[in-house]
Design a protein around this motif. Structure first.
Motif, PDB file in Angstrom:
ATOM      1  N   PHE A  94       0.818  -1.224   0.000  1.00  0.00           N
ATOM      2  CA  PHE A  94       0.000   0.000   0.000  1.00  0.00           C
ATOM      3  C   PHE A  94       0.842   1.260   0.000  1.00  0.00           C
ATOM      4  N   VAL A  95       2.124   1.155   0.420  1.00  0.00           N
ATOM      5  CA  VAL A  95       2.995   2.337   0.437  1.00  0.00           C
ATOM      6  C   VAL A  95       3.192   2.899  -0.967  1.00  0.00           C
ATOM      7  N   TYR A  96       2.943   2.089  -1.997  1.00  0.00           N
ATOM      8  CA  TYR A  96       3.058   2.552  -3.377  1.00  0.00           C
ATOM      9  C   TYR A  96       1.822   3.314  -3.841  1.00  0.00           C
ATOM     10  N   GLY A  97       0.772   3.339  -3.034  1.00  0.00           N
ATOM     11  CA  GLY A  97      -0.461   3.976  -3.463  1.00  0.00           C
ATOM     12  C   GLY A  97      -1.297   3.029  -4.308  1.00  0.00           C
ATOM     13  N   TRP A  98      -2.516   3.442  -4.610  1.00  0.00           N
ATOM     14  CA  TRP A  98      -3.467   2.576  -5.309  1.00  0.00           C
ATOM     15  C   TRP A  98      -2.941   2.129  -6.669  1.00  0.00           C
ATOM     16  N   GLU A  99      -2.500   3.061  -7.495  1.00  0.00           N
ATOM     17  CA  GLU A  99      -2.017   2.708  -8.827  1.00  0.00           C
ATOM     18  C   GLU A  99      -0.680   1.977  -8.751  1.00  0.00           C
ATOM     19  N   SER A 107      -2.383  -6.116   0.612  1.00  0.00           N
ATOM     20  CA  SER A 107      -3.210  -4.905   0.595  1.00  0.00           C
ATOM     21  C   SER A 107      -4.495  -5.132  -0.178  1.00  0.00           C
ATOM     22  N   LEU A 139      -1.368   5.849   5.528  1.00  0.00           N
ATOM     23  CA  LEU A 139      -1.281   5.419   4.131  1.00  0.00           C
ATOM     24  C   LEU A 139      -2.166   4.198   3.875  1.00  0.00           C
ATOM     25  N   ALA A 165      -5.692   5.442   3.658  1.00  0.00           N
ATOM     26  CA  ALA A 165      -5.913   6.096   2.369  1.00  0.00           C
ATOM     27  C   ALA A 165      -6.099   5.060   1.266  1.00  0.00           C
ATOM     28  N   PHE A 166      -5.350   3.977   1.325  1.00  0.00           N
ATOM     29  CA  PHE A 166      -5.479   2.898   0.342  1.00  0.00           C
ATOM     30  C   PHE A 166      -6.877   2.288   0.406  1.00  0.00           C
ATOM     31  N   ASP A 198      -9.371   4.560  -1.140  1.00  0.00           N
ATOM     32  CA  ASP A 198      -9.320   4.490  -2.601  1.00  0.00           C
ATOM     33  C   ASP A 198     -10.085   3.274  -3.122  1.00  0.00           C
TER      34      ASP A 198
END
Length: 243
Positions: free
Chosen positions: A80-85, A106, A134, A137-138, A141
């Motif tokens: 998840f540290v990479y963000g959704w995309e 995740s 984070l 936030a994931f 999303d």
């Protein structure tokens, strides 16, 4: 026989997997390959390095040789540290390297929340505040309503791996929220496989833990449905999610 593969970072709570294998039945095999984590730190830069394509690809050949039908990156913070995309790209790269269906812990959480038809959740994280945020936030999303986030501030997976049932139960209890329909414990370094029903009984609602949802996700990828009430509500209902 259904063989499932997992890339597990380092050594913390990997003994959850043979425990879950016993509970799932004799025709399911869970194979772990340990990845090099680099620096053991719940810190964004260290987590990005831990989840890099190069580190994950290094363990893929061993999983292929094990006969795995699907592979899951058994790490929440390192995805998840990479963000959704970015987390989607991480999984796509893993699938290409392995030549197998792939996912990460995740995404396992987001699919498991949908499986339980839970609209609102509370997060009980061992992480520092910024890393826990984070994860929240994931989830948002993914369309999940996060009504509460608790962070214990633990920096290393090694320390998390020393926690037992008492510490985990205290974290879950302190992190619960009256509006939450499920409580999520996102760290794969946390031992939970032996006492998920106890957590659910104490809170009176489903509890999703990292290693539990990771195995459930691998079974989903392999199109296997297993009834294992000892692993909680997630393993005690007919499958709904087809992702």
């Amino acid at each position: 026989m259904t063989a499932l593969g997992f890339l597990y970072p380092g050594h913390s709570a990997e003994d959850d997997y043979p425990r879950m294998e016993q509970l799932l039945g004799s025709d399911i095999r869970l194979s772990l390959v340990h990845t090099d984590i680099g620096e053991d730190a719940h810190r964004v830069d260290a987590l990005l390095e831990m989840g890099s394509q190069e580190r994950l690809a290094a363990g893929v050949e061993e999983l292929r040789l094990s006969g795995a039908e699907a592979v899951v990156w058994a790490c929440t913070s390192g995805s998840f540290v990479y963000g959704w995309e970015g987390a989607h790209e991480q999984v796509r790269a893993l699938a290409r390297a392995a030549g197998l269906p792939a996912s990460s812990t995740s995404f396992a959480f987001t699919h498991a929340v949908r499986e339980l038809e839970a609209r609102r959740v509370a997060v009980a994280a061992t992480y520092p505040d910024d890393v826990a945020a984070l994860f929240a936030a994931f989830l948002k999303d993914a369309g999940v309503d996060v009504v509460a986030v608790s962070a214990s501030g633990i920096v290393t997976a090694a320390e998390v791996g020393t926690w037992g049932e008492a510490e985990t139960l205290a974290l879950a209890r302190a992190s619960d929220h009256p509006d939450a329909e499920a409580v999520l414990l996102p760290d794969t370094a946390l031992h939970t496989a032996s006492f998920i029903p106890a957590l659910e009984k104490e809170l009176g609602k489903p509890v999703l833990t990292a290693n539990q949802v990771t195995v459930w996700e691998a079974l989903r990828l392999a199109d296997r449905r297993v009834n294992a009430p000892e692993l909680g509500e997630l393993f005690s209902r007919e499958r709904r999610v087809q992702v």
